[in-house]
Every structure is written in C-alpha cells, then in structure tokens.
Design a protein around this motif. Structure first.
Motif, short mmCIF file in Angstrom:
data_model
loop_
_atom_site.label_atom_id
_atom_site.label_comp_id
_atom_site.label_asym_id
_atom_site.label_seq_id
_atom_site.Cartn_x
_atom_site.Cartn_y
_atom_site.Cartn_z
N LEU A 1 0.82 -1.20 0.00
CA LEU A 1 0.00 0.00 0.00
C LEU A 1 0.86 1.26 0.00
O LEU A 1 0.57 2.23 -0.70
CB LEU A 1 -0.92 0.02 1.22
CG LEU A 1 -2.20 -0.81 1.16
CD1 LEU A 1 -2.97 -0.68 2.47
CD2 LEU A 1 -3.09 -0.40 0.00
N THR A 2 1.93 1.24 0.78
CA THR A 2 2.78 2.43 0.89
C THR A 2 3.60 2.65 -0.38
O THR A 2 3.61 3.76 -0.94
CB THR A 2 3.72 2.32 2.10
OG1 THR A 2 2.94 2.21 3.29
CG2 THR A 2 4.62 3.54 2.21
N GLY A 3 4.31 1.63 -0.84
CA GLY A 3 5.21 1.79 -1.97
C GLY A 3 4.50 1.92 -3.30
O GLY A 3 4.71 2.90 -4.04
N THR B 1 16.32 0.18 -1.41
CA THR B 1 15.54 -0.92 -1.98
C THR B 1 15.19 -1.96 -0.93
O THR B 1 15.33 -3.16 -1.15
CB THR B 1 16.31 -1.58 -3.16
OG1 THR B 1 17.57 -2.07 -2.69
CG2 THR B 1 16.53 -0.58 -4.27
N GLY B 2 14.76 -1.49 0.23
CA GLY B 2 14.17 -2.38 1.22
C GLY B 2 12.75 -2.71 0.83
O GLY B 2 12.36 -2.61 -0.34
N GLY B 3 11.93 -3.10 1.82
CA GLY B 3 10.57 -3.51 1.52
C GLY B 3 9.75 -2.43 0.83
O GLY B 3 9.02 -2.70 -0.12
N ILE B 4 9.87 -1.18 1.29
CA ILE B 4 9.13 -0.09 0.66
C ILE B 4 9.70 0.22 -0.72
O ILE B 4 8.96 0.39 -1.70
CB ILE B 4 9.16 1.17 1.54
CG1 ILE B 4 8.50 0.89 2.90
CG2 ILE B 4 8.46 2.33 0.84
CD1 ILE B 4 7.06 0.48 2.82
N GLY B 5 11.02 0.31 -0.82
CA GLY B 5 11.65 0.64 -2.09
C GLY B 5 11.33 -0.36 -3.19
O GLY B 5 11.10 0.02 -4.35
N LEU B 6 11.30 -1.63 -2.85
CA LEU B 6 10.96 -2.64 -3.85
C LEU B 6 9.54 -2.45 -4.37
O LEU B 6 9.26 -2.64 -5.55
CB LEU B 6 11.12 -4.05 -3.27
CG LEU B 6 12.56 -4.51 -3.00
CD1 LEU B 6 12.56 -5.89 -2.34
CD2 LEU B 6 13.38 -4.55 -4.29
N ASN B 7 8.65 -2.06 -3.49
CA ASN B 7 7.27 -1.83 -3.92
C ASN B 7 7.15 -0.55 -4.74
O ASN B 7 6.29 -0.47 -5.64
CB ASN B 7 6.34 -1.80 -2.72
CG ASN B 7 5.97 -3.20 -2.27
OD1 ASN B 7 5.35 -3.96 -3.00
ND2 ASN B 7 6.38 -3.56 -1.06
N VAL B 8 7.99 0.45 -4.47
CA VAL B 8 8.02 1.62 -5.34
C VAL B 8 8.50 1.20 -6.73
O VAL B 8 7.94 1.63 -7.75
CB VAL B 8 8.94 2.71 -4.76
CG1 VAL B 8 9.10 3.86 -5.77
CG2 VAL B 8 8.37 3.24 -3.45
N LEU B 9 9.51 0.35 -6.78
CA LEU B 9 10.02 -0.12 -8.07
C LEU B 9 8.93 -0.82 -8.87
O LEU B 9 8.74 -0.55 -10.07
CB LEU B 9 11.20 -1.07 -7.86
CG LEU B 9 12.51 -0.45 -7.38
CD1 LEU B 9 13.52 -1.53 -7.02
CD2 LEU B 9 13.10 0.48 -8.44
N ARG C 1 1.67 9.82 3.17
CA ARG C 1 1.29 8.94 4.26
C ARG C 1 0.59 7.70 3.71
O ARG C 1 -0.44 7.79 3.04
CB ARG C 1 0.35 9.65 5.25
CG ARG C 1 -0.02 8.77 6.44
CD ARG C 1 -0.75 9.57 7.52
NE ARG C 1 -0.84 8.76 8.73
CZ ARG C 1 -1.92 8.07 9.08
NH1 ARG C 1 -2.99 8.09 8.32
NH2 ARG C 1 -1.93 7.37 10.19
N TYR C 2 1.21 6.56 3.96
CA TYR C 2 0.57 5.28 3.67
C TYR C 2 0.15 5.16 2.20
O TYR C 2 -0.88 4.59 1.87
CB TYR C 2 -0.64 5.12 4.59
CG TYR C 2 -1.08 3.70 4.86
CD1 TYR C 2 -0.16 2.68 5.10
CD2 TYR C 2 -2.43 3.40 4.92
CE1 TYR C 2 -0.59 1.39 5.37
CE2 TYR C 2 -2.87 2.12 5.18
CZ TYR C 2 -1.94 1.10 5.41
OH TYR C 2 -2.37 -0.18 5.69
#
Length: 349
Positions: A160-162, A183-191, A293-294
C-alpha cells in the motif's frame, strides 16, 4: 494467547495476552502471518514515539473469527488483509476519498488488549503481532483464499505504501523516469509500482550491491550503489525521485536529482525532529517535495486491486517474503531485518 509486547525497555514474546470481543463496527481476526516492518522497530528505538506497553505489528493477514453489530462486508471464515487506517468514513477527508488524512485515523491508540488484568496499547490501530486482534471494520479487506497468507500480509503496509506512493501520490505517467533511493521492503514496492505505471527508466540506488538482482526483478532498469551516477543515466534529472530510507542527506539527494517539474516523494521515516534542507532557487522550476502517508491509499479499493494484480502475475508478493519465522523467533527476525539480510521477514502463528 501469544503476542509480541514492548514495555518501553524490552521486547517479549508473551503467552498471557488477552483481547476483548469485537464491539459494534469491529472485527476479530485470527492472525495467520504478519510482516516485520522497520516501523515496528522504530517504536523500539524511539524514532516513532508511542505509549507502552504495546503489542507491535501493523502488516498482517488472517481469518475473520467474529464480527460486531453492523458489520456486513466480511463474515467469519473470510480471509482478510488488514490496513492501519482506522478512519471514520464520515468526515470531509473520508468523503473526498482521502482516508489517510482522516484525523480519527491518526494517533489516539486504543487498548483492546490486557495482560495480567492491565490494559495494553494497540500499535497503528492494528497490532498484527498477536494471535488475535480487534480492528475497525473498515480495516479488514476481504481477499481471495488462494493468496498465501505470508504474501497477503505484506499488502497492508509495504505494498500500500510503496505502490500507492507511485500510483496515488506521484501519479507516475507512462514513459516517465523514476529514481528510487533505498531498496528495502518499501523501495521494492516503489520499483514495481513504477513498472506497473509504465515508467520507462527506473533507477534503483542502494549502497548494498547484493540487492541488485532483486531490484531488477521488481522493475529496476538500472542499479547504482551511489546516487552520483544517476546523472549519467538521466542527464536532465528524474521526473520522480522516491526517498525510501529516512535520512535527511538522502532527502536532499532526491531533491537535487529532479528534472524540471520533477517530484521528490518522501517515504522513509527519519527521527520526528529531523530537519532537511534544499536549494530554494532550484524549486522555481516547478519542482515539488511531497510528503506521503501510507501511499495516499484507499485500502478497501487498493488492497482488492493489488490482490487481483497479484493473481494476474503483474504484482509481486511471494518474492517479497525473504524468510518466515515462527513468532517465537521474533528476536532473530528483528536482527535479520536490522542487518538488512531480508527484504521482508514474516512472522507466522
């Protein structure tokens, strides 16, 4: 029942936790799996101030056990992913489709748990690090039963965040360029959000060269261990730069990497009193710095959408789960997360 409790000094996996029955407009969920996010660890190190004692966890999935009066969209036996947004659904922000801005969803922690007869706080209106938790009905989103619980758990925060930051906040367009710092959990989802949005050039930046393979799997077209090389790939700068670490010097890098009309989106969480700087004159080329946010999410819509994208093979979830841990191994899971040995560790019950 078991749960992970932080008392202000230490974290314990306890087995004498109790949770009350759901009231009107609430749902009791038996947690099957819960992702370990750095936000949970940020409560422990003080980066995120929170009252104690508290049951940690905010990224979970499970099975509905009971519902309170007035709940009709889920029923006992349904598989659900949980969001952290305990929004009211009736205020002006909710009516505008901006539940992340609902003031009822920010702060005001409840105490649905007890231990030894004493109340225990709920983290992020969720507390997924417990065998059972009570949430507002709006936080429980039904998902197909064929989605593995460890994968489904990650939708409620990291995805949801990324992905949301890309699609909802930045609104990345077809053919645009994206830089992702961290490229942690959030960064991977942004990718993968950038890939889904149709970005043409997606540059991942992470100091750990061992993360290149997974970054490319999620959508990166280029991988760098330093932001210094971004201008060689994007001489004019990026349309969008996402800071996913939470360090003020990286926020400055994100701003400096922008092209005209570019957007820097802040997703990492630095200490609450942290201040960042930027060159004011550079902003007059229609550049923007966006808080997020989120993922600016609407969970009842977005979780269902991401679940369907997963079933179609367009959204990666299984690949996010680096390792699963029985809840009793929380200390090892936390250590692996802190050391960067896992993109996302998942606790199972």
């Amino acid at each position: 029942m078991r749960g992970v409790v932080f008392d202000g000094k230490q974290i314990q996996v306890v087995d004498d936790l109790e949770v009350r029955e759901p009231g009107p407009g609430e749902v009791l969920v038996a947690i099957s799996a819960a992702g370990l996010c750095h936000s949970d660890l940020s409560v422990v190190d003080g980066t995120i101030p929170f009252p104690v004692p508290v049951v940690l966890g905010h990224e979970g999935a499970g099975v509905v056990e009971a519902v309170g009066v007035g709940v009709t969209h889920v029923a006992p036996g349904d598989h659900v992913a949980l969001s952290t947004l305990a929004n009211c659904g009736t205020c002006a922000e909710c009516d505008r489709g901006r539940p992340t801005m609902c003031r009822q969803a920010i702060g005001r922690p409840g105490k649905p748990f007890t231990r030894g007869g004493k109340p225990v706080y709920q983290f992020a209106s969720n507390s997924a690090f417990a065998e059972r938790t009570v949430v507002k009905a709006v936080q429980a989103v039904r998902i197909p039963e064929d989605i593995p619980m460890p994968s489904a758990a990650l939708i409620g925060c990291g995805v949801l965040t990324g992905v949301g930051a890309v699609l909802n906040r930045a609104r990345v367009g077809l053919g645009e360029s994206v830089v992702v710092i961290g490229t942690g959990g959030i960064g991977l989802n942004v990718l993968q959000g950038a890939r889904i949005a149709g970005a043409l050039t997606i540059v991942a930046v992470d100091a750990n060269p061992g993360k290149e393979a997974v970054a490319r799997e999620f959508g990166a077209t280029h991988f760098l261990t330093s932001a210094e090389g971004v201008r060689e790939i994007l001489p004019d700068g990026a349309d969008h730069a996402f800071e996913c670490v939470g360090r003020v010097e990286l926020i400055r890098q994100a701003v400096d990497l922008l092209d005209r009309h570019g957007q820097a989106v802040l997703l990492g969480v630095p200490p609450a009193a942290a201040e960042a700087s930027f060159l004011v004159s550079s902003m007059y080329l229609d550049k923007s710095i966006l808080g997020c946010r989120y993922g600016s999410s609407r969970p009842q819509r977005d979780i269902a959408l991401y679940a369907q994208l997963y079933r179609e093979g367009r959204l990666l979830l299984d690949e996010l789960v680096t390792e699963t841990y029985p809840v009793e191994d929380f200390e090892k899971a936390a250590g692996d997360a802190e050391a960067g040995r896992v993109a996302r560790g998942v606790l199972t019950f």
